[in-house]
Design an enzyme around this catalytic site. Structure first.
Site, PDB file in Angstrom:
ATOM      1  N   ARG A 102       0.890  -1.172   0.000  1.00  0.00           N
ATOM      2  CA  ARG A 102       0.000   0.000   0.000  1.00  0.00           C
ATOM      3  C   ARG A 102       0.921   1.213   0.000  1.00  0.00           C
ATOM      4  O   ARG A 102       1.678   1.423   0.958  1.00  0.00           O
ATOM      5  CB  ARG A 102      -0.943  -0.007   1.197  1.00  0.00           C
ATOM      6  N   HIS A 129      -6.685   0.980  -7.329  1.00  0.00           N
ATOM      7  CA  HIS A 129      -7.027   0.110  -6.200  1.00  0.00           C
ATOM      8  C   HIS A 129      -7.682  -1.152  -6.801  1.00  0.00           C
ATOM      9  O   HIS A 129      -8.876  -1.383  -6.674  1.00  0.00           O
ATOM     10  CB  HIS A 129      -7.980   0.836  -5.260  1.00  0.00           C
ATOM     11  N   GLN A 132      -9.848  -3.563  -4.642  1.00  0.00           N
ATOM     12  CA  GLN A 132     -11.191  -3.055  -4.387  1.00  0.00           C
ATOM     13  C   GLN A 132     -12.085  -3.276  -5.612  1.00  0.00           C
ATOM     14  O   GLN A 132     -13.223  -3.748  -5.493  1.00  0.00           O
ATOM     15  CB  GLN A 132     -11.114  -1.551  -4.054  1.00  0.00           C
ATOM     16  N   ASP A 222     -16.912   7.696  -3.261  1.00  0.00           N
ATOM     17  CA  ASP A 222     -15.756   7.536  -2.372  1.00  0.00           C
ATOM     18  C   ASP A 222     -15.479   8.904  -1.747  1.00  0.00           C
ATOM     19  O   ASP A 222     -16.076   9.903  -2.163  1.00  0.00           O
ATOM     20  CB  ASP A 222     -14.544   7.041  -3.189  1.00  0.00           C
ATOM     21  N   CYS A 262     -16.556   2.131  -1.133  1.00  0.00           N
ATOM     22  CA  CYS A 262     -15.436   1.242  -0.784  1.00  0.00           C
ATOM     23  C   CYS A 262     -15.082   1.321   0.695  1.00  0.00           C
ATOM     24  O   CYS A 262     -14.408   0.433   1.211  1.00  0.00           O
ATOM     25  CB  CYS A 262     -14.225   1.575  -1.634  1.00  0.00           C
ATOM     26  N   ARG A 290     -14.068  -8.129   0.162  1.00  0.00           N
ATOM     27  CA  ARG A 290     -12.635  -7.904   0.030  1.00  0.00           C
ATOM     28  C   ARG A 290     -11.871  -9.184   0.414  1.00  0.00           C
ATOM     29  O   ARG A 290     -10.881  -9.537  -0.229  1.00  0.00           O
ATOM     30  CB  ARG A 290     -12.192  -6.733   0.918  1.00  0.00           C
TER      31      ARG A 290
HETATM   32  N1   CP Z   1     -11.441   0.173   0.947  1.00  0.00           N
HETATM   33  C1   CP Z   1     -10.223   0.079   1.536  1.00  0.00           C
HETATM   34  O1   CP Z   1      -9.195  -0.063   0.876  1.00  0.00           O
HETATM   35  O2   CP Z   1     -10.250   0.142   2.891  1.00  0.00           O
HETATM   36  P1   CP Z   1      -8.946   0.284   3.824  1.00  0.00           P
HETATM   37  O3   CP Z   1      -8.329   1.637   3.507  1.00  0.00           O
HETATM   38  O4   CP Z   1      -9.479   0.190   5.223  1.00  0.00           O
HETATM   39  O5   CP Z   1      -8.002  -0.827   3.487  1.00  0.00           O
END
Ligand code: CP
Length: 307
Positions: A102, A129, A132, A222, A262, A290
């Site tokens: 990440r 992402h 997601q 989002d 998300c 997820r």
């Molecule tokens: N949707 C998502 O990626 O959530 P987090 O940031 O909690 O991983």
């Protein structure tokens, strides 16, 4: 070697295969069957940003199938200048069957893909992402049935989540519409990349959220300011105010339309409590998926077939 670093790298067949693996194993796990398909496998996560869903869904996914995981911050991993990115990637790759990243900059994902020597998963970067988006396809498939021909309207910033969803829709024959203010829409060169990859893709953009949701099977939003954009919070709050997904906007969508987010959400900013907690919302199903999608991704990357 396969990687799951960008939706653009995937084919329609790849997406179908991962969705099938995810759906099959979800059904088995729900029946109490937890096959040790990943016994002895090690997943390393290196995160520069906070996470609830991405971290825990991957850690749970690998544990349920008999594998284990290690979580490192970028400082733990030595990515704050202790040694070169290439050396960190090479070393972690010798210990790991997958590395989940990440990152703020997608460049780090590209460097790991180049040097790690094991499958690399993008758990969110500034460019996309994909985890997601893939799990959202699973949720849409469960909710709406066959994806081809359905329409997803994304109302809000043309951010990393919107970019991955645009490609995901193209790869599955879904129509994708983004409603965003001028200056916050998807870049023309990015749309061109999708059109080159999927010439039949139906992608459109508008500044009018009401036009976008009319005819939509799913309305997605989002946060208006993503992680790293905190300094723009006040400006974005003003710019995106007309793009709030509320009951009045949902009333412009077909009755069957579902609301998607998300998460995490800024309640009563990009979406009202009434919509997020309302009967059309499938946000919690998205979050659960997820984990199911993560299992599909992990199995697909190692070519592990579900027996
Ligand atoms: N949707 C998502 O990626 O959530 P987090 O940031 O909690 O991983």
């Amino acid at each position: 070697m396969k990687h799951f670093d960008s939706m653009v790298r995937l084919s329609s067949a790849d997406v179908s295969e991962i969705l099938k693996l995810a759906a099959d194993i979800k059904s088995r796990v729900r029946q109490g069957d937890r096959p040790r398909l990943l016994g002895g496998r090690v997943m390393t996560l290196v995160f520069e940003k906070p996470s609830l869903r991405t971290r825990v869904s991957f850690e749970a996914a690998v544990a349920q199938l008999g594998g284990s995981s290690l979580f490192l911050t970028n400082a733990d991993a030595g990515l704050s200048g202790r040694e070169s990115v290439a050396d960190v990637a090479r070393v972690l790759g010798t210990y790991s069957d997958w590395i989940v990243l990440r990152t703020f900059s997608h460049k780090l994902v590209d460097q790991f893909v180049q040097h790690a020597g094991c499958p690399v998963i993008n758990g969110l970067s500034d460019q996309g992402h994909p985890c997601q988006a893939l799990s959202d396809l699973l949720t849409l498939q469960e909710t709406l049935g066959a994806l081809a021909g359905k329409t997803l309207a994304f109302v809000g910033d043309g951010n990393n989540v919107a970019r991955s969803l645009a490609v995901a829709c193209a790869l599955t024959g879904m129509k994708f519409t983004l409603a965003a203010p001028a200056g916050y829409q998807l870049a023309a060169d990015f749309l061109e990349i999708i059109k080159q990859k999927v010439p039949t893709a139906e992608l459109s953009q508008t500044t009018d959220p009401r036009a976008a949701v009319a005819g939509a099977d799913a309305v997605y939003t989002d946060v208006w300011a993503s992680m790293g954009q905190e300094a723009e919070q006040d400006k974005r709050k003003q710019v995106f105010a007309p793009y709030q997904v509320n009951a009045a906007l949902m009333a412009r969508a077909p009755k069957h339309a579902r609301f998607m987010h998300c998460l995490p959400a800024r309640r009563n900013m990009e979406v009202t409590d009434e919509v997020l907690d309302g009967p059309s919302s499938i946000a919690i199903a998205q979050a659960e998926n997820r984990m199911h999608a993560a299992r599909g991704i992990l199995l697909w990357l190692l070519d592990v077939k579900s027996p």
